[in-house]
Design an enzyme around this catalytic site. Structure first.
Site, PDB file in Angstrom:
ATOM      1  N   ASN A 155       0.845  -1.193   0.000  1.00  0.00           N
ATOM      2  CA  ASN A 155       0.000   0.000   0.000  1.00  0.00           C
ATOM      3  C   ASN A 155       0.878   1.239   0.000  1.00  0.00           C
ATOM      4  OD1 ASN A 155      -2.890   0.980   0.292  1.00  0.00           O
ATOM      5  ND2 ASN A 155      -1.825   2.166   1.855  1.00  0.00           N
ATOM      6  N   GLU A 156       0.678   2.083  -0.962  1.00  0.00           N
ATOM      7  CA  GLU A 156       1.378   3.374  -1.026  1.00  0.00           C
ATOM      8  C   GLU A 156       2.831   3.263  -0.578  1.00  0.00           C
ATOM      9  OE1 GLU A 156      -1.018   6.300   1.049  1.00  0.00           O
ATOM     10  OE2 GLU A 156      -2.196   6.605  -0.769  1.00  0.00           O
ATOM     11  N   CYS A 161      15.333   3.496   4.001  1.00  0.00           N
ATOM     12  CA  CYS A 161      15.864   2.791   5.158  1.00  0.00           C
ATOM     13  C   CYS A 161      17.394   2.868   5.127  1.00  0.00           C
ATOM     14  CB  CYS A 161      15.405   1.340   5.149  1.00  0.00           C
ATOM     15  SG  CYS A 161      16.051   0.407   6.545  1.00  0.00           S
ATOM     16  N   CYS A 163      19.503   1.142   7.239  1.00  0.00           N
ATOM     17  CA  CYS A 163      20.022   0.082   8.117  1.00  0.00           C
ATOM     18  C   CYS A 163      21.249  -0.571   7.490  1.00  0.00           C
ATOM     19  CB  CYS A 163      18.934  -0.960   8.373  1.00  0.00           C
ATOM     20  SG  CYS A 163      18.761  -2.149   7.025  1.00  0.00           S
ATOM     21  N   CYS A 166      20.611  -2.413   4.238  1.00  0.00           N
ATOM     22  CA  CYS A 166      20.370  -1.520   3.094  1.00  0.00           C
ATOM     23  C   CYS A 166      21.687  -0.893   2.623  1.00  0.00           C
ATOM     24  CB  CYS A 166      19.355  -0.436   3.463  1.00  0.00           C
ATOM     25  SG  CYS A 166      17.665  -1.059   3.501  1.00  0.00           S
ATOM     26  N   GLU A 315      -8.051   5.197  -5.031  1.00  0.00           N
ATOM     27  CA  GLU A 315      -8.649   5.741  -3.807  1.00  0.00           C
ATOM     28  C   GLU A 315      -9.039   7.192  -4.019  1.00  0.00           C
ATOM     29  OE1 GLU A 315      -6.292   5.596  -0.249  1.00  0.00           O
ATOM     30  OE2 GLU A 315      -5.576   3.578  -0.656  1.00  0.00           O
ATOM     31  N   PHE A 365     -13.080   8.864  11.504  1.00  0.00           N
ATOM     32  CA  PHE A 365     -13.918   9.960  10.986  1.00  0.00           C
ATOM     33  C   PHE A 365     -13.585  10.322   9.541  1.00  0.00           C
ATOM     34  CE2 PHE A 365     -13.848  10.708  15.673  1.00  0.00           C
ATOM     35  CZ  PHE A 365     -15.133  10.213  15.887  1.00  0.00           C
TER      36      PHE A 365
END
Ligand code: GLA
Ligand code: ZN
Length: 675
Positions: A155-156, A161, A163, A166, A315, A365
């Site tokens: 998702n998106e 990173c 670390c 990486c 979306e 909401f």
């Protein structure tokens, strides 16, 4: 049905959204109510499982897919298809507790705590193993489910990173890129500067915020690497789900003009492009018309990532979002206008976040199709109307737009401009220039694609390539050929300054031979303070205001169209053109508003034989072409009624024949199938 339709099984356009029934397993009545609501709203597909890892695997090795089976089966029995997500958007707590290396490390070198979402390390071997495990189990069980029509990867995606895993991967990536030759890298990054030379690849760190941020080539390669690594992780997910049924297409939901990933590269590996759209309607800094045109520009960006097929509006909110500084309701009719605009600009879907409001936590909401109070409300009625409208215009699915005009926009170039030390230090406004150009040329009556500098230019007649800062030899060659073959090209200040690793071109800007193409070279770049102004004056007396920057130009063999009126470079050239047979290369050395560039744009269109279809002020028009029909969308992007003339065909939304003038209500739309 057109052969390019995204979802042949839907026999038309998709209407759906993110749905989280796993939040409601303790409320057995809710699912039945939801299905009933979906039918009333003409919802024909839902996106499931986006954040469901902890529901599938609440403890390591303990799996619960039965709820998903029940949901997918029941939806399918009710004629509703599933887009199933891989659950890497958020991780269960047990995973991070046991394997902390799955959590990202930030740009100061500090490991995240567990929480939130969109934050896994893309390199972590244990994370990839665990992810592969859950994806494989999902695919084994559901890849051949008759209700499954697409995979939604993660998702998106986004973020970086820093670390150790990486970093090691970055060093390996650099070794490949620079042929295992540290001197090649040192030259490409110009590391002798400030004594930043490396003696081996293992010394290279990413641009930690408290570390090495001054090597521009390193910064850019780190962005390219991060984007590649995220794409690589995405590809590992795609491989896992496709292993069980290669025919189910995949998408990834992208974000508007998102800076962090090179979407052009990513898009190559997914079957369909989809994006999440949250414009700030009715804001207090621009007109509604501007918001709508900018939104159309975003659609063009995503359409351009895979131009041979429709994209998806994955979306948008049925009413309001909850995360903006001010969360205003969409006014009545605006959701419908937004939905039909997405279709008009090339989407085959209208999908929402979210179908039902979550009862608690962060998004309780946020707007949804189904409210806490149920469906007897304005928002639901509007969604149901959209559902009905989408059915009426179903034949549009799979059709495409045509454009003779293109604007170039690339992530590489964008990152390079952002990091360029000079001009306006913090915000050089590259994206703004692209978007404003799109909007004004669209107002002038053009349909415009947004393309990459690697795309085929020969499909277009007019190309606007603002701030083309990085110029590689192939791109310079392709632009030159484009003009020599009769194309109309418009470039601006900051063109052709650097090569692919950000070394300045030698011998004058624009480099790589473009100086000959334009017949000019840029001797100096002057930046104006925010309240400074200069002006340029054209031969016909037109004067335009200049903000932000002015290049001091030397003309070799171009025609001067306008000159500066102030400062020490008063009377020197600011806008030029060099003709090459039927083609022309225009150069704009100063930043003027996009509106002020329209007369030259119109001239270019005229010379290229491109007809501009100018509409009444508040109307936008897009045309989708298919084998079975041509569909003209007229969108009234204002809260006043408006008239459109010379329309002929059948309005699919009303079912009526139209001939001559049509009147559109505030925010109204007509979809006219031409005769
Ligand atoms: C994003 C996410 C969704 C949701 C919406 C809210 O687009 O993908 O999960 O959080 O924002 O607007
Ligand atoms: Zn990492």
């Amino acid at each position: 049905m057109e052969k390019n339709a995204v979802f042949p099984k839907l026999n038309g356009l998709a209407h759906g959204g993110d749905y989280n029934p796993d939040q409601w397993l303790g409320y057995p009545d809710v699912f039945a109510q939801d299905i009933d609501a979906f039918k009333k709203a003409g919802i024909n597909c839902v996106s499931l499982g986006i954040f469901s890892w902890a529901s599938y695997e609440p403890r390591e090795g303990e799996y619960h897919f039965e709820w998903l089976q029940h949901v997918m089966d029941t939806l399918y029995e009710n004629g509703i298809y599933t887009i199933l997500a891989t659950p890497s958007g958020a991780r269960p707590a047990w995973l991070d507790k046991k394997y902390p290396e799955c959590m990202r490390v930030d740009a100061y070198g500090i490991r995240n705590h567990h929480g939130d979402r969109h934050n896994h390390c893309m390199s972590s071997k244990i994370f990839r193993e665990k992810l592969n495990n859950i994806n494989t189990l999902l695919a084994q069980r559901f890849a051949n489910h008759p209700g499954l029509i697409m995979w939604h990867i993660s998702n998106e995606m986004g973020g970086e990173c820093f670390c150790p895993e990486c970093i090691a991967k970055f060093q390996e990536w650099l070794k490949v890129k620079y042929h295992n030759d540290i001197n090649e890298l040192n030259h490409a990054w110009w590391t002798t500067f400030w004594s930043h030379k490396y003696s081996c690849f293992e010394e290279i760190e990413p641009p930690f915020w408290n570390g090495e941020t001054s090597i521009l080539g390193l910064n850019l390669d780190w962005k390219r690497f991060t984007s590649w690594n995220m794409t690589d992780c995405m590809n590992s997910e795609i491989a896992a789900v496709k292993a069980y049924n290669p025919d189910i297409p995949v998408t990834a939901n992208l974000m508007n003009f998102f800076n962090g990933l090179d979407y052009r590269e990513m898009a190559k590996d997914i079957d369909y492009v989809s994006w999440d759209s949250y414009p700030r309607f009715h804001n207090d800094w621009e007109t509604f018309d501007d918001t709508m045109r900018e939104l159309a520009c975003s659609h063009a960006l995503f359409r351009g990532l895979k131009p041979d097929r429709p994209f998806m509006l994955m979306e948008c909110t049925p009413s309001l979002v909850n995360w903006q500084p001010y969360n205003k309701l969409k006014r009545p009719g605006v959701m419908r206008l937004q939905a039909l605009q997405a279709i008009a600009t090339g989407s085959d879907t209208v999908q929402y976040f979210q179908l039902r409001k979550s009862r608690g936590s962060f998004e309780q909401f946020h707007g949804a199709v189904i409210d806490h109070a149920g469906i007897d409300n304005r928002v639901f009625r509007e969604i149901a109307q959209i559902g009905a409208d989408l059915k009426k215009i179903a034949p549009v699915a799979g059709t495409h737009l045509k454009a003779d005009v293109a604007i170039l926009f690339d992530w590489d170039n964008r990152w390079a401009i952002q990091d360029m030390k000079g001009m306006i230090y913090d915000d050089k406004k590259y994206e703004r220039v692209v978007i404003e150009g799109w909007k004004e040329f669209n107002r002038a009556g053009a349909e415009i694609d947004i393309i990459s500098y690697n795309d085929d230019f020969s499909k277009y007649k007019v190309i606007y390539a603002p701030m083309l800062y990085i110029v590689r030899p192939e791109v310079a060659k392709a632009l030159t050929e484009f003009v020599k073959n009769g194309g109309q090209l418009l470039c601006t200040y900051m063109t052709g300054y650097v090569n692919e690793t950000l070394l300045a071109h030698l011998g004058g800007f624009p480099g790589e031979g473009l100086s000959d193409l334009f017949g000019v070279y840029s001797e100096e770049l002057d930046t104006l303070f925010p309240s400074d102004r200069n002006h340029i004056k054209f031969a016909d007396g037109t004067v335009c205001e200049v903000k932000d920057c002015c290049e001091v130009l030397k003309v070799k063999d171009a025609e001067i169209l306008a000159a500066y009126t102030e400062d020490f470079y008063k009377d020197t050239p600011a806008v030029t053109v060099k003709k090459h047979g039927k083609g022309s290369a225009y150069y704009y050395a100063a930043r003027v508003s996009a509106k002020d560039m329209v007369p030259i744009f119109e001239q270019m269109c005229k010379d290229a034989g491109v007809t501009l279809e100018k509409m009444p002020e508040t109307i936008t028009r897009h045309v989708r072409y298919g084998e079975e029909g041509t569909y003209h969308f007229y969108l009234n992007i204002s809260n006043q009624s408006a008239e459109v003339c010379a329309v002929k065909g059948t309005d699919l939304l009303t079912g009526k024949a139209v001939s001559g003038n049509i009147s559109l209500e505030p925010y109204g739309v007509a979809v006219v199938k031409a005769e």
